[in-house]
Design a protein around this motif. Structure first.
Motif, PDB file in Angstrom:
ATOM      1  N   ALA A  59       0.827  -1.206   0.000  1.00 27.53           N
ATOM      2  CA  ALA A  59       0.000   0.000   0.000  1.00 27.53           C
ATOM      3  C   ALA A  59       0.865   1.261   0.000  1.00 27.53           C
ATOM      4  N   VAL A  60       1.934   1.264   0.766  1.00 29.29           N
ATOM      5  CA  VAL A  60       2.833   2.423   0.790  1.00 29.29           C
ATOM      6  C   VAL A  60       3.523   2.564  -0.565  1.00 29.29           C
ATOM      7  N   ALA A  61       4.040   1.458  -1.094  1.00 26.29           N
ATOM      8  CA  ALA A  61       4.747   1.509  -2.384  1.00 26.29           C
ATOM      9  C   ALA A  61       3.832   1.973  -3.507  1.00 26.29           C
ATOM     10  N   ASP A  62       2.582   1.542  -3.481  1.00 24.33           N
ATOM     11  CA  ASP A  62       1.635   1.873  -4.540  1.00 24.33           C
ATOM     12  C   ASP A  62       0.960   3.226  -4.315  1.00 24.33           C
ATOM     13  N   GLY A  63       0.845   3.639  -3.061  1.00 22.57           N
ATOM     14  CA  GLY A  63       0.040   4.817  -2.751  1.00 22.57           C
ATOM     15  C   GLY A  63       0.799   6.111  -2.539  1.00 22.57           C
ATOM     16  N   PHE A  64       2.107   6.050  -2.395  1.00 20.78           N
ATOM     17  CA  PHE A  64       2.903   7.245  -2.136  1.00 20.78           C
ATOM     18  C   PHE A  64       3.863   7.492  -3.290  1.00 20.78           C
ATOM     19  N   THR A  65       4.200   8.739  -3.489  1.00 16.20           N
ATOM     20  CA  THR A  65       5.202   9.088  -4.498  1.00 16.20           C
ATOM     21  C   THR A  65       6.595   8.748  -3.967  1.00 16.20           C
ATOM     22  N   ALA A  66       7.572   8.718  -4.880  1.00 21.71           N
ATOM     23  CA  ALA A  66       8.952   8.463  -4.482  1.00 21.71           C
ATOM     24  C   ALA A  66       9.432   9.521  -3.490  1.00 21.71           C
ATOM     25  N   ALA A  67       9.046  10.769  -3.724  1.00 28.68           N
ATOM     26  CA  ALA A  67       9.454  11.850  -2.821  1.00 28.68           C
ATOM     27  C   ALA A  67       8.848  11.668  -1.425  1.00 28.68           C
ATOM     28  N   ALA A  68       7.599  11.258  -1.359  1.00 28.06           N
ATOM     29  CA  ALA A  68       6.961  11.034  -0.060  1.00 28.06           C
ATOM     30  C   ALA A  68       7.636   9.884   0.680  1.00 28.06           C
ATOM     31  N   ILE A  69       7.932   8.817  -0.041  1.00 30.44           N
ATOM     32  CA  ILE A  69       8.604   7.672   0.590  1.00 30.44           C
ATOM     33  C   ILE A  69       9.991   8.079   1.073  1.00 30.44           C
ATOM     34  N   ALA A  70      10.704   8.885   0.284  1.00 26.99           N
ATOM     35  CA  ALA A  70      12.021   9.355   0.707  1.00 26.99           C
ATOM     36  C   ALA A  70      11.915  10.178   1.992  1.00 26.99           C
ATOM     37  N   GLY A  71      10.908  11.025   2.078  1.00 23.21           N
ATOM     38  CA  GLY A  71      10.714  11.835   3.278  1.00 23.21           C
ATOM     39  C   GLY A  71      10.327  11.013   4.493  1.00 23.21           C
ATOM     40  N   LEU A  72       9.607   9.928   4.249  1.00 22.39           N
ATOM     41  CA  LEU A  72       9.149   9.064   5.342  1.00 22.39           C
ATOM     42  C   LEU A  72      10.121   7.933   5.656  1.00 22.39           C
ATOM     43  N   GLU A  73      11.166   7.795   4.849  1.00 17.97           N
ATOM     44  CA  GLU A  73      12.045   6.626   4.945  1.00 17.97           C
ATOM     45  C   GLU A  73      12.516   6.311   6.365  1.00 17.97           C
ATOM     46  N   PRO A  74      12.919   7.307   7.153  1.00 17.58           N
ATOM     47  CA  PRO A  74      13.359   6.968   8.516  1.00 17.58           C
ATOM     48  C   PRO A  74      12.242   6.366   9.382  1.00 17.58           C
ATOM     49  N   MET A  75      10.993   6.573   8.987  1.00 15.11           N
ATOM     50  CA  MET A  75       9.851   6.112   9.782  1.00 15.11           C
ATOM     51  C   MET A  75       9.085   4.971   9.130  1.00 15.11           C
ATOM     52  N   LEU A  76       9.536   4.495   7.967  1.00 11.64           N
ATOM     53  CA  LEU A  76       8.737   3.536   7.196  1.00 11.64           C
ATOM     54  C   LEU A  76       8.409   2.267   7.971  1.00 11.64           C
ATOM     55  N   GLU A  77       9.363   1.725   8.702  1.00 12.34           N
ATOM     56  CA  GLU A  77       9.075   0.490   9.449  1.00 12.34           C
ATOM     57  C   GLU A  77       7.978   0.722  10.486  1.00 12.34           C
ATOM     58  N   GLY A  78       8.009   1.873  11.145  1.00 11.45           N
ATOM     59  CA  GLY A  78       6.957   2.200  12.110  1.00 11.45           C
ATOM     60  C   GLY A  78       5.618   2.412  11.439  1.00 11.45           C
ATOM     61  N   ILE A  79       5.618   3.047  10.273  1.00 13.36           N
ATOM     62  CA  ILE A  79       4.382   3.269   9.518  1.00 13.36           C
ATOM     63  C   ILE A  79       3.786   1.936   9.091  1.00 13.36           C
ATOM     64  N   VAL A  80       4.630   1.033   8.600  1.00  9.47           N
ATOM     65  CA  VAL A  80       4.158  -0.295   8.195  1.00  9.47           C
ATOM     66  C   VAL A  80       3.578  -1.032   9.396  1.00  9.47           C
ATOM     67  N   ALA A  81       4.267  -1.009  10.515  1.00 11.95           N
ATOM     68  CA  ALA A  81       3.783  -1.710  11.712  1.00 11.95           C
ATOM     69  C   ALA A  81       2.459  -1.126  12.197  1.00 11.95           C
ATOM     70  N   MET A  82       2.374   0.220  12.267  1.00  8.93           N
ATOM     71  CA  MET A  82       1.127   0.861  12.702  1.00  8.93           C
ATOM     72  C   MET A  82      -0.016   0.541  11.748  1.00  8.93           C
ATOM     73  N   GLY A  83       0.272   0.644  10.460  1.00 11.59           N
ATOM     74  CA  GLY A  83      -0.754   0.360   9.464  1.00 11.59           C
ATOM     75  C   GLY A  83      -1.228  -1.080   9.538  1.00 11.59           C
TER      76      GLY A  83
END
Length: 100
Positions: A59-83
């Motif tokens: 969902a993150v890979a398909d739903g966010f732009t590359a720039a958004a993922i880059a900005g969220l990269e330090p938090m991605l594991e937490g976002i995945v876990a919360m989601g």
């Protein structure tokens, strides 16, 4: 209010019970479910049923732009876990097939 699938759900709710809805805001919804969307929803169901964290990664890979993922990269594991923890029970049922 709704975004994507939530937009379709909001509009369907407003159409089904117009007397109970004062306003409805929808963003990035659609009018007709096509073959690609049916295929995607089938994938969602399978991923949710198999591994909710894997579904959230998709969902993150398909739903966010590359720039958004880059900005969220330090938090991605937490976002995945919360989601993954917030995927509602029954989300893997065929409810996606009901939308227009």
């Amino acid at each position: 209010a709704g975004y994507s699938l939530g937009a379709v759900a909001a509009l369907a709710t407003a159409a089904a019970a117009p007397a109970r809805v004062l306003t409805c805001t929808s963003l990035c919804g659609w009018a007709t479910t096509d073959a690609r969307m049916r295929f995607t929803f089938g994938l969602w169901r399978r991923l949710i049923a198999t591994d909710r964290a894997l579904f959230m990664r998709y969902a993150v890979a398909d739903g966010f732009t590359a720039a958004a993922i880059a900005g969220l990269e330090p938090m991605l594991e937490g976002i995945v876990a919360m989601g993954a923890d917030s995927v509602a029970p029954g989300s893997d049922r065929s409810q996606f097939d009901r939308w227009p």
